[in-house]
Design a protein around this motif. Structure first.
Motif, PDB file in Angstrom:
ATOM      1  N   LYS A 170      65.638  43.025  64.514  1.00 33.56           N
ATOM      2  CA  LYS A 170      65.883  41.644  64.968  1.00 33.56           C
ATOM      3  C   LYS A 170      65.053  41.318  66.204  1.00 33.56           C
ATOM      4  O   LYS A 170      65.286  40.332  66.875  1.00 33.56           O
ATOM      5  N   ASN A 171      64.104  42.174  66.519  1.00 32.76           N
ATOM      6  CA  ASN A 171      63.131  41.963  67.586  1.00 32.76           C
ATOM      7  C   ASN A 171      63.693  42.158  68.994  1.00 32.76           C
ATOM      8  O   ASN A 171      63.126  41.666  69.956  1.00 32.76           O
ATOM      9  N   ASP A 172      64.803  42.873  69.136  1.00 32.92           N
ATOM     10  CA  ASP A 172      65.297  43.235  70.466  1.00 32.92           C
ATOM     11  C   ASP A 172      64.493  44.442  70.951  1.00 32.92           C
ATOM     12  O   ASP A 172      64.435  45.472  70.270  1.00 32.92           O
ATOM     13  N   SER A 173      63.875  44.319  72.105  1.00 31.00           N
ATOM     14  CA  SER A 173      63.004  45.371  72.629  1.00 31.00           C
ATOM     15  C   SER A 173      63.794  46.629  72.984  1.00 31.00           C
ATOM     16  O   SER A 173      64.839  46.568  73.620  1.00 31.00           O
ATOM     17  N   LEU A 174      63.272  47.794  72.568  1.00 34.47           N
ATOM     18  CA  LEU A 174      63.870  49.086  72.892  1.00 34.47           C
ATOM     19  C   LEU A 174      63.019  49.849  73.913  1.00 34.47           C
ATOM     20  O   LEU A 174      63.542  50.514  74.782  1.00 34.47           O
ATOM     21  N   PHE A 175      61.699  49.760  73.755  1.00 37.06           N
ATOM     22  CA  PHE A 175      60.789  50.478  74.626  1.00 37.06           C
ATOM     23  C   PHE A 175      59.387  49.939  74.409  1.00 37.06           C
ATOM     24  O   PHE A 175      59.005  49.615  73.295  1.00 37.06           O
ATOM     25  N   GLU A 176      58.603  49.864  75.484  1.00 39.78           N
ATOM     26  CA  GLU A 176      57.209  49.473  75.362  1.00 39.78           C
ATOM     27  C   GLU A 176      56.411  50.138  76.480  1.00 39.78           C
ATOM     28  O   GLU A 176      56.946  50.378  77.554  1.00 39.78           O
ATOM     29  N   ASP A 177      55.136  50.437  76.185  1.00 36.35           N
ATOM     30  CA  ASP A 177      54.313  51.098  77.184  1.00 36.35           C
ATOM     31  C   ASP A 177      52.849  51.071  76.726  1.00 36.35           C
ATOM     32  O   ASP A 177      52.560  50.858  75.543  1.00 36.35           O
ATOM     33  N   PHE A 178      51.957  51.311  77.682  1.00 31.85           N
ATOM     34  CA  PHE A 178      50.549  51.503  77.371  1.00 31.85           C
ATOM     35  C   PHE A 178      50.334  52.981  77.092  1.00 31.85           C
ATOM     36  O   PHE A 178      50.914  53.843  77.762  1.00 31.85           O
ATOM     37  N   ILE A 179      49.526  53.269  76.082  1.00 36.48           N
ATOM     38  CA  ILE A 179      49.290  54.654  75.676  1.00 36.48           C
ATOM     39  C   ILE A 179      47.802  54.877  75.438  1.00 36.48           C
ATOM     40  O   ILE A 179      47.046  53.933  75.230  1.00 36.48           O
ATOM     41  N   THR A 180      47.417  56.142  75.448  1.00 34.22           N
ATOM     42  CA  THR A 180      46.044  56.538  75.118  1.00 34.22           C
ATOM     43  C   THR A 180      46.112  57.588  74.020  1.00 34.22           C
ATOM     44  O   THR A 180      46.918  58.522  74.091  1.00 34.22           O
ATOM     45  N   VAL A 181      45.276  57.412  73.005  1.00 35.23           N
ATOM     46  CA  VAL A 181      45.160  58.405  71.945  1.00 35.23           C
ATOM     47  C   VAL A 181      43.848  59.147  72.185  1.00 35.23           C
ATOM     48  O   VAL A 181      42.779  58.545  72.193  1.00 35.23           O
TER      49      VAL A 181
END
Length: 176
Positions: A164-175
């Motif tokens: 339902k689009n409720d944010s759980l976690f977000e971050d910038f990452i590098t692969v």
């Protein structure tokens, strides 16, 4: 487009647009679909194919935007949402790129194992410029059993949310 409609009122026009140009209303900034409607008197059929994903058994489904009225942060100012479940291979899309392992286990990620979790991965530069108007490189349902995936090397923004689009976690990452 207005010139085409003025010249031939039976003309058929197909416009393939992105970055919210299909929004029929978007206060305070008008978008292309709203201008088109205002200038021609024609209500265009608008389809959004980037905001919704699902692991439906078919490759392709179309839903009325009204089906999503209760979803948080999901604008319903288009007519339809397309669920494109066609699974292209990132290796086929990024043929000339080097791939690395992306581990999807994050210490700050807390998920309800009984509820599906949506993962969206954006190119970092595009995300910084457009935020959530950016088009994700990959959208999929999180698989708690399979948390490592092959991904093109680079910098990304990753977002985990409920369906339902409720944010759980977000971050910038590098692969790497």
């Amino acid at each position: 487009m207005k010139k085409i409609i003025t010249k031939d009122s039976n003309a058929k026009i197909f416009v393939y647009a992105g970055i919210d140009h299909i929004l029929e209303t978007n206060p305070p900034k008008k978008r292309m679909a709203e201008y088109f409607k205002e200038l021609t008197g024609i209500n265009p059929v608008t389809l959004n194919q980037i905001k919704i994903t699902s692991d439906i058994p078919t490759e392709f489904e179309i839903f009325s935007s009204t089906d999503f009225n209760t979803f948080n942060g999901l604008a319903t100012n288009v007519d339809f949402y397309i669920v494109n479940n066609i699974k292209p291979s990132l290796i086929d899309v990024y043929k000339d790129e080097e791939f690395g392992k992306l581990n999807l286990k994050f210490k700050k990620l807390i998920i309800n194992k009984k509820e599906n979790t949506l993962v969206k991965i954006y190119n970092k530069n595009e995300y910084n410029k457009l935020k959530f108007n950016a088009i994700p490189i990959s959208i999929f349902i999180y698989d708690i059993e399979n948390t490592t995936i092959e991904f093109p090397k680079g910098n990304y923004f990753i977002k985990f949310s409920t369906l339902k689009n409720d944010s759980l976690f977000e971050d910038f990452i590098t692969v790497d």
